[in-house]
Design a protein around this motif. Sequence first.
Motif, PDB file in Angstrom:
ATOM      1  N   ALA A 195       1.314   5.274  -7.662  1.00 54.82           N
ATOM      2  CA  ALA A 195       0.120   4.481  -8.066  1.00 54.82           C
ATOM      3  C   ALA A 195       0.132   4.171  -9.553  1.00 54.82           C
ATOM      4  CB  ALA A 195      -1.072   5.708  -7.474  1.00 54.82           C
ATOM      5  N   TYR A 196       0.623   5.374 -10.314  1.00 54.23           N
ATOM      6  CA  TYR A 196       0.570   5.286 -11.707  1.00 54.23           C
ATOM      7  C   TYR A 196       1.263   4.080 -12.359  1.00 54.23           C
ATOM      8  CZ  TYR A 196       0.565   7.660 -16.429  1.00 54.23           C
ATOM      9  OH  TYR A 196      -0.026   7.647 -17.727  1.00 54.23           O
ATOM     10  N   ILE A 232       2.006   1.211 -10.629  1.00 56.96           N
ATOM     11  CA  ILE A 232       1.343  -0.075  -9.974  1.00 56.96           C
ATOM     12  C   ILE A 232       0.109  -0.275 -10.740  1.00 56.96           C
ATOM     13  CG2 ILE A 232      -0.051  -1.042  -8.058  1.00 56.96           C
ATOM     14  CD1 ILE A 232       1.946   0.611  -6.211  1.00 56.96           C
ATOM     15  N   GLU A 233      -0.714   0.814 -11.369  1.00 61.09           N
ATOM     16  CA  GLU A 233      -1.924   0.356 -11.951  1.00 61.09           C
ATOM     17  C   GLU A 233      -1.491  -0.152 -13.429  1.00 61.09           C
ATOM     18  OE1 GLU A 233      -3.733   4.387 -12.075  1.00 61.09           O
ATOM     19  OE2 GLU A 233      -4.521   4.266 -10.031  1.00 61.09           O
ATOM     20  N   ARG A 234      -0.179   0.051 -13.772  1.00 60.22           N
ATOM     21  CA  ARG A 234       0.044  -0.301 -15.269  1.00 60.22           C
ATOM     22  C   ARG A 234       0.682  -1.640 -14.932  1.00 60.22           C
ATOM     23  NH1 ARG A 234      -1.477   4.448 -14.892  1.00 60.22           N
ATOM     24  NH2 ARG A 234      -2.415   5.460 -16.657  1.00 60.22           N
ATOM     25  N   GLY A 235       0.741  -2.324 -14.095  1.00 60.99           N
ATOM     26  CA  GLY A 235       1.397  -3.745 -13.815  1.00 60.99           C
ATOM     27  C   GLY A 235       2.845  -3.677 -13.545  1.00 60.99           C
ATOM     28  N   SER A 236       3.715  -2.691 -13.120  1.00 65.22           N
ATOM     29  CA  SER A 236       4.914  -2.523 -13.002  1.00 65.22           C
ATOM     30  C   SER A 236       5.017  -3.143 -11.278  1.00 65.22           C
ATOM     31  CB  SER A 236       5.485  -1.083 -12.965  1.00 65.22           C
ATOM     32  OG  SER A 236       5.501  -0.562 -14.105  1.00 65.22           O
ATOM     33  N   ASN A 237       6.100  -3.649 -11.174  1.00 66.45           N
ATOM     34  CA  ASN A 237       6.599  -4.003  -9.604  1.00 66.45           C
ATOM     35  C   ASN A 237       6.981  -2.817  -9.158  1.00 66.45           C
ATOM     36  OD1 ASN A 237       5.905  -6.753 -10.178  1.00 66.45           O
ATOM     37  ND2 ASN A 237       7.825  -7.100 -11.187  1.00 66.45           N
ATOM     38  N   VAL A 238       6.596  -2.309  -7.899  1.00 65.68           N
ATOM     39  CA  VAL A 238       7.368  -1.067  -7.394  1.00 65.68           C
ATOM     40  C   VAL A 238       7.547  -1.247  -5.993  1.00 65.68           C
ATOM     41  CG1 VAL A 238       6.508   1.323  -6.517  1.00 65.68           C
ATOM     42  CG2 VAL A 238       5.497   0.354  -8.854  1.00 65.68           C
ATOM     43  N   VAL A 239       8.739  -0.640  -5.692  1.00 71.40           N
ATOM     44  CA  VAL A 239       9.337  -0.787  -4.369  1.00 71.40           C
ATOM     45  C   VAL A 239       9.475   0.889  -3.904  1.00 71.40           C
ATOM     46  CG1 VAL A 239      11.295  -1.149  -2.903  1.00 71.40           C
ATOM     47  CG2 VAL A 239      10.830  -2.605  -4.841  1.00 71.40           C
ATOM     48  N   MET A 240       8.436   0.747  -2.894  1.00 68.75           N
ATOM     49  CA  MET A 240       8.326   2.378  -2.296  1.00 68.75           C
ATOM     50  C   MET A 240       8.881   2.726  -1.064  1.00 68.75           C
ATOM     51  SD  MET A 240       4.051   2.115  -2.553  1.00 68.75           S
ATOM     52  CE  MET A 240       3.701   3.468  -1.412  1.00 68.75           C
ATOM     53  N   ASN A 241       9.563   3.919  -0.819  1.00 70.43           N
ATOM     54  CA  ASN A 241      10.540   4.303   0.359  1.00 70.43           C
ATOM     55  C   ASN A 241       9.835   5.602   0.759  1.00 70.43           C
ATOM     56  OD1 ASN A 241      12.797   6.567   0.146  1.00 70.43           O
ATOM     57  ND2 ASN A 241      13.096   4.741   1.802  1.00 70.43           N
ATOM     58  N   SER A 242       9.887   5.628   1.881  1.00 67.86           N
ATOM     59  CA  SER A 242       9.959   6.890   2.817  1.00 67.86           C
ATOM     60  C   SER A 242      10.533   6.701   4.117  1.00 67.86           C
ATOM     61  CB  SER A 242       8.432   7.274   2.855  1.00 67.86           C
ATOM     62  OG  SER A 242       8.272   8.538   3.831  1.00 67.86           O
ATOM     63  N   SER A 243      11.032   7.991   4.678  1.00 68.78           N
ATOM     64  CA  SER A 243      11.472   7.851   5.871  1.00 68.78           C
ATOM     65  C   SER A 243      10.603   8.014   6.989  1.00 68.78           C
ATOM     66  CB  SER A 243      12.515   9.087   6.127  1.00 68.78           C
ATOM     67  OG  SER A 243      11.664  10.323   6.233  1.00 68.78           O
ATOM     68  N   ASN A 244       9.312   8.210   6.891  1.00 71.05           N
ATOM     69  CA  ASN A 244       8.023   8.395   7.601  1.00 71.05           C
ATOM     70  C   ASN A 244       7.466   6.931   7.414  1.00 71.05           C
ATOM     71  OD1 ASN A 244       5.403   8.735   8.718  1.00 71.05           O
ATOM     72  ND2 ASN A 244       5.873  10.706   8.852  1.00 71.05           N
TER      73      ASN A 244
END
Length: 247
Positions: free
Chosen positions: A21-22, A24-36
Amino acid sequence: MKNKTVIITGASTGIGKAIAAYFIERGSNVVMNSSNKENLQKTYEALGAPSNAAYVVGDISQPETGQKLVETALEKFTSIDVLINNAGIFSPKPFLEVEAEDLDLFWNVNLKGTYFTTQAVIPQMIQQEGGAIINIGTVLVDHAIDGFPATAPLTSKGAIHALTRQLAAEFGKKNIKVNTIAPGIIRSPLQGKMGIQDADSLAGLHLLNRIGEANEIAEAAYYLATSNFITGETINVAGGHTVGHAI
């Protein structure tokens, strides 16, 4: 960090979610991962299904998950600037009761997950002539607690601390910075999973006499992601936990 690409493992809950969230809010491109898958989809939607974010479901202890994260980052955002190895598991168990499968579980998820995901991203960082890798360890590596027997997860986290220093040495000339954040007790779902009903009851472990918030780890991660002259370090974000205790 605007328009820079950040891969975050273990991003569906707790610290990982706060870090995602931090950025993304600042304009970074974020690739999120989880096994769930369910948790990851819910988190992505809760963050507003932002156009500057994507998610990849997968077990980071498997090398192919790291490769999929790299492929997704490059396909959607064309670069990989930061890797935050946040995914991990942690639970106490007396030393004499630890069995082979316990060690395998912690070493596979915590160490191998960090190791393989880092292996996957470094070639792209070399090609880009720089990058930042941030590993999540724990202050308990350097500050053990008698009433919290956790040799199995702690040995895997200690290996991550050592890995940080060696990677910083191996890739410093390639302008790749590698650091560890060692959190103290942070408010997250982890405490409940370990059977701790009131996380605030552990406030005395920190000189500031409170537990930390996930957003405070996100702030530290953002700082290390933007710093150009810090590498091989372990940054304790623990309210003074390693210095002393409030009583």
